[in-house]
Design a protein around this motif. Structure first.
Motif, PDB file in Angstrom:
ATOM      1  N   GLY A 119       0.801  -1.225   0.000  1.00  0.00           N
ATOM      2  CA  GLY A 119       0.000   0.000   0.000  1.00  0.00           C
ATOM      3  C   GLY A 119       0.832   1.272   0.000  1.00  0.00           C
ATOM      4  O   GLY A 119       0.285   2.371  -0.162  1.00  0.00           O
ATOM      5  N   PHE A 120       2.147   1.158   0.175  1.00  0.00           N
ATOM      6  CA  PHE A 120       3.000   2.351   0.209  1.00  0.00           C
ATOM      7  C   PHE A 120       3.633   2.668  -1.139  1.00  0.00           C
ATOM      8  O   PHE A 120       4.358   3.655  -1.249  1.00  0.00           O
ATOM      9  CB  PHE A 120       4.116   2.177   1.259  1.00  0.00           C
ATOM     10  CG  PHE A 120       3.603   2.289   2.669  1.00  0.00           C
ATOM     11  CD1 PHE A 120       3.602   3.508   3.325  1.00  0.00           C
ATOM     12  CD2 PHE A 120       3.098   1.184   3.321  1.00  0.00           C
ATOM     13  CE1 PHE A 120       3.118   3.616   4.614  1.00  0.00           C
ATOM     14  CE2 PHE A 120       2.607   1.275   4.612  1.00  0.00           C
ATOM     15  CZ  PHE A 120       2.612   2.499   5.261  1.00  0.00           C
ATOM     16  N   VAL A 121       3.379   1.821  -2.130  1.00  0.00           N
ATOM     17  CA  VAL A 121       3.908   2.125  -3.473  1.00  0.00           C
ATOM     18  C   VAL A 121       3.146   3.346  -3.985  1.00  0.00           C
ATOM     19  O   VAL A 121       1.916   3.329  -4.082  1.00  0.00           O
ATOM     20  CB  VAL A 121       3.700   0.931  -4.443  1.00  0.00           C
ATOM     21  CG1 VAL A 121       4.152   1.306  -5.845  1.00  0.00           C
ATOM     22  CG2 VAL A 121       4.446  -0.307  -3.953  1.00  0.00           C
ATOM     23  N   ARG A 122       3.876   4.416  -4.284  1.00  0.00           N
ATOM     24  CA  ARG A 122       3.208   5.655  -4.735  1.00  0.00           C
ATOM     25  C   ARG A 122       3.168   5.713  -6.258  1.00  0.00           C
ATOM     26  O   ARG A 122       4.090   5.234  -6.919  1.00  0.00           O
ATOM     27  CB  ARG A 122       3.986   6.872  -4.231  1.00  0.00           C
ATOM     28  CG  ARG A 122       4.296   6.799  -2.761  1.00  0.00           C
ATOM     29  CD  ARG A 122       3.574   7.880  -2.056  1.00  0.00           C
ATOM     30  NE  ARG A 122       3.941   7.870  -0.650  1.00  0.00           N
ATOM     31  CZ  ARG A 122       3.402   8.683   0.224  1.00  0.00           C
ATOM     32  NH1 ARG A 122       2.491   9.543  -0.154  1.00  0.00           N
ATOM     33  NH2 ARG A 122       3.760   8.640   1.484  1.00  0.00           N
ATOM     34  N   GLN A 123       2.119   6.366  -6.756  1.00  0.00           N
ATOM     35  CA  GLN A 123       2.002   6.531  -8.204  1.00  0.00           C
ATOM     36  C   GLN A 123       1.853   8.023  -8.507  1.00  0.00           C
ATOM     37  O   GLN A 123       1.010   8.681  -7.907  1.00  0.00           O
ATOM     38  CB  GLN A 123       0.788   5.755  -8.719  1.00  0.00           C
ATOM     39  CG  GLN A 123       0.916   4.262  -8.433  1.00  0.00           C
ATOM     40  CD  GLN A 123      -0.303   3.479  -8.905  1.00  0.00           C
ATOM     41  OE1 GLN A 123      -0.415   3.153 -10.070  1.00  0.00           O
ATOM     42  NE2 GLN A 123      -1.215   3.204  -7.997  1.00  0.00           N
ATOM     43  N   TYR A 124       2.673   8.515  -9.436  1.00  0.00           N
ATOM     44  CA  TYR A 124       2.659   9.949  -9.746  1.00  0.00           C
ATOM     45  C   TYR A 124       1.268  10.419 -10.176  1.00  0.00           C
ATOM     46  O   TYR A 124       0.831  11.500  -9.831  1.00  0.00           O
ATOM     47  CB  TYR A 124       3.669  10.261 -10.860  1.00  0.00           C
ATOM     48  CG  TYR A 124       5.109  10.283 -10.379  1.00  0.00           C
ATOM     49  CD1 TYR A 124       5.538  11.242  -9.468  1.00  0.00           C
ATOM     50  CD2 TYR A 124       6.028   9.348 -10.841  1.00  0.00           C
ATOM     51  CE1 TYR A 124       6.859  11.260  -9.032  1.00  0.00           C
ATOM     52  CE2 TYR A 124       7.350   9.358 -10.406  1.00  0.00           C
ATOM     53  CZ  TYR A 124       7.752  10.324  -9.490  1.00  0.00           C
ATOM     54  OH  TYR A 124       9.042  10.338  -9.042  1.00  0.00           O
ATOM     55  N   ASP A 125       0.573   9.549 -10.936  1.00  0.00           N
ATOM     56  CA  ASP A 125      -0.716   9.979 -11.491  1.00  0.00           C
ATOM     57  C   ASP A 125      -1.896   9.667 -10.580  1.00  0.00           C
ATOM     58  O   ASP A 125      -3.028  10.005 -10.904  1.00  0.00           O
ATOM     59  CB  ASP A 125      -0.933   9.334 -12.873  1.00  0.00           C
ATOM     60  CG  ASP A 125      -0.801   7.817 -12.824  1.00  0.00           C
ATOM     61  OD1 ASP A 125      -0.240   7.311 -11.832  1.00  0.00           O
ATOM     62  OD2 ASP A 125      -1.263   7.143 -13.752  1.00  0.00           O
ATOM     63  N   LYS A 126      -1.667   8.996  -9.439  1.00  0.00           N
ATOM     64  CA  LYS A 126      -2.788   8.613  -8.566  1.00  0.00           C
ATOM     65  C   LYS A 126      -2.400   8.767  -7.106  1.00  0.00           C
ATOM     66  O   LYS A 126      -2.139   7.770  -6.415  1.00  0.00           O
ATOM     67  CB  LYS A 126      -3.129   7.131  -8.794  1.00  0.00           C
ATOM     68  CG  LYS A 126      -4.051   6.868  -9.947  1.00  0.00           C
ATOM     69  CD  LYS A 126      -4.463   5.399  -9.924  1.00  0.00           C
ATOM     70  CE  LYS A 126      -4.431   4.839 -11.315  1.00  0.00           C
ATOM     71  NZ  LYS A 126      -4.360   3.402 -11.355  1.00  0.00           N
ATOM     72  N   PRO A 127      -2.336   9.971  -6.584  1.00  0.00           N
ATOM     73  CA  PRO A 127      -1.965  10.122  -5.171  1.00  0.00           C
ATOM     74  C   PRO A 127      -3.006   9.449  -4.278  1.00  0.00           C
ATOM     75  O   PRO A 127      -4.207   9.547  -4.556  1.00  0.00           O
ATOM     76  CB  PRO A 127      -1.955  11.638  -4.949  1.00  0.00           C
ATOM     77  CG  PRO A 127      -2.261  12.267  -6.252  1.00  0.00           C
ATOM     78  CD  PRO A 127      -2.681  11.219  -7.236  1.00  0.00           C
ATOM     79  N   ALA A 128      -2.559   8.735  -3.272  1.00  0.00           N
ATOM     80  CA  ALA A 128      -3.499   8.022  -2.391  1.00  0.00           C
ATOM     81  C   ALA A 128      -2.953   8.059  -0.965  1.00  0.00           C
ATOM     82  O   ALA A 128      -1.734   8.074  -0.769  1.00  0.00           O
ATOM     83  CB  ALA A 128      -3.645   6.576  -2.853  1.00  0.00           C
ATOM     84  N   PRO A 129      -3.843   8.081   0.038  1.00  0.00           N
ATOM     85  CA  PRO A 129      -3.367   8.091   1.424  1.00  0.00           C
ATOM     86  C   PRO A 129      -2.710   6.757   1.790  1.00  0.00           C
ATOM     87  O   PRO A 129      -3.044   5.725   1.212  1.00  0.00           O
ATOM     88  CB  PRO A 129      -4.653   8.293   2.245  1.00  0.00           C
ATOM     89  CG  PRO A 129      -5.764   7.899   1.348  1.00  0.00           C
ATOM     90  CD  PRO A 129      -5.309   8.066  -0.064  1.00  0.00           C
TER      91      PRO A 129
END
Ligand code: KG4
Length: 340
Positions: A119-129
């Motif tokens: 769940g900590f993998v970040r995506q530039y186009d989809k910010p998520a908590p």
């Protein structure tokens, strides 16, 4: 300057490679192996052979899609275990060879830690908590069913786990015995949506503490179907939606009972799920509903991060890399979690 991390995953029947820029995903390539479908389960030797065929194109494609040169990699992270030994050997050997040829640091990753941190993998186009530490992760896959307390990216404690079958195994084995196909989770999930979850009742275990057991409910379903089929050979065909809905509900009840207990005992209200079974629509719905009722913040991974993928391995590897951890070229894969 950015850290670029290559992740390599080959613990079971998916060959995957991903590139992260820090915590941000640049590419995630997965080659799944359809060859096992005909056998109703993963055949280890066939899995190893497929990994050997797939590993070079999958890694090349991940680096190409990331738009970087191999020489820009800061580290190579790979799944050291747990998993199938022959499968792990392919990813481990490839990671070691690439690290040697590029003179690049090598970082070993525990596959389960990858799932926990997915769940900590970040995506530039989809910010998520993302969850706050400490949080609880319900890790449910074909090989594991655990409640894990996560105190930091590198510190976690297993609060409870299955003493026999994993929940994914219960889905897969029961689906196979009922003649519904493999892998069982997605099939049962789909049929369950069309059935009545309260029509049939299956035995629930009474295990102390936060541990799980799924072998009893599996046996209960199989005996039930066998007995009904002896009376009416078309029973399965005519009732499969209700059977799947009732069986799935029983599994979810078992998972949720202990998760609720763990949240109550620890006072932790950030709750995440991970692993292949976290794709289950019934489980996802129940976690969200329980969360709303109990004041939890719930974190459900995107579908592409629920099953085996290298993005989560690259991320776990990145945290180890930042912590200064490296492994030598003499590292060997470990099939069992206890050996890691
Ligand atoms: O994490 P994963 O890809 O790897 C292993 O541990 O092997 O999990 C695979 C498991 C299988 O048991 C599969 O049946 C289950 O995840 N699964 C599901 C669903 N999608 C995959 N179980 C229930 N519902 C689903 N929608």
């Amino acid at each position: 300057m950015s850290d670029y991390i290559l992740g390599i995953e080959s613990s079971c029947d998916d060959t995957s490679a991903a590139v992260l820029q820090g915590e941000y995903l640049l590419s995630n390539v997965i080659a799944s192996q359809d060859v096992h479908k005909a056998y109703g389960g993963v055949i280890p030797e066939l899995a190893s052979r497929s990994h050997q065929l797939n590993i070079v194109p999958v890694v090349s494609e991940a680096i190409r899609r990331a738009g970087i040169r191999p020489s820009q990699l800061s580290a190579i992270a790979f799944t050291r275990g747990p998993g199938l030994l022959g499968s792990l050997l392919v990813g481990t050997s490839f990671a070691k060879t690439l690290a040697l040829s590029l003179d690049c640091p090598l970082v070993e990753v525990n596959h389960l830690q990858g799932h926990i941190l997915a769940g900590f993998v970040r995506q530039y186009d989809k910010p998520a908590p993302v969850p706050s530490f400490p949080y609880l992760c319900l890790l449910v896959s074909g090989g594991n069913s655990q409640i894990v307390r996560v105190d930091s990216p590198l510190e976690f404690e297993i609060l409870g786990q299955t003493i026999d079958d994993a929940v994914g195994e219960a889905f897969d084995k029961c689906s196979k015995m009922m003649g519904l196909g493999y892998p069982g989770g997605p099939v049962i999930d789909r049929l369950a949506k069309l059935g009545d979850p309260d029509r049939f009742h299956f035995a629930k275990p009474h295990i102390p503490g936060l541990d799980y057991s799924f072998s009893g409910v599996k046996t209960s379903l199989l005996y039930f179907v066998r007995d009904e089929m002896a009376k009416d050979p078309s029973f399965m065909e005519n009732n499969k939606e209700d059977i799947c809905a009732s069986f799935q509900k029983t599994l979810i009840d078992i998972l949720m009972d202990k998760l609720v207990k763990a949240a109550r005992q620890t006072g932790i209200r950030d709750i995440a799920i991970g692993g292949g079974v976290s794709a289950n629509s019934g489980l996802r719905g129940r976690i969200v509903a329980e969360g709303e009722r109990r004041g939890w913040r719930t974190f459900l991974p995107e579908f592409k991060f629920t099953t085996d993928n290298a993005a989560m391995i690259a991320l776990a590897g990145y945290y180890h890399y930042l912590n200064g951890e490296r492994c030598g070229l003499d590292v060997a894969p470990a099939s069992r979690a206890a050996e890691l």
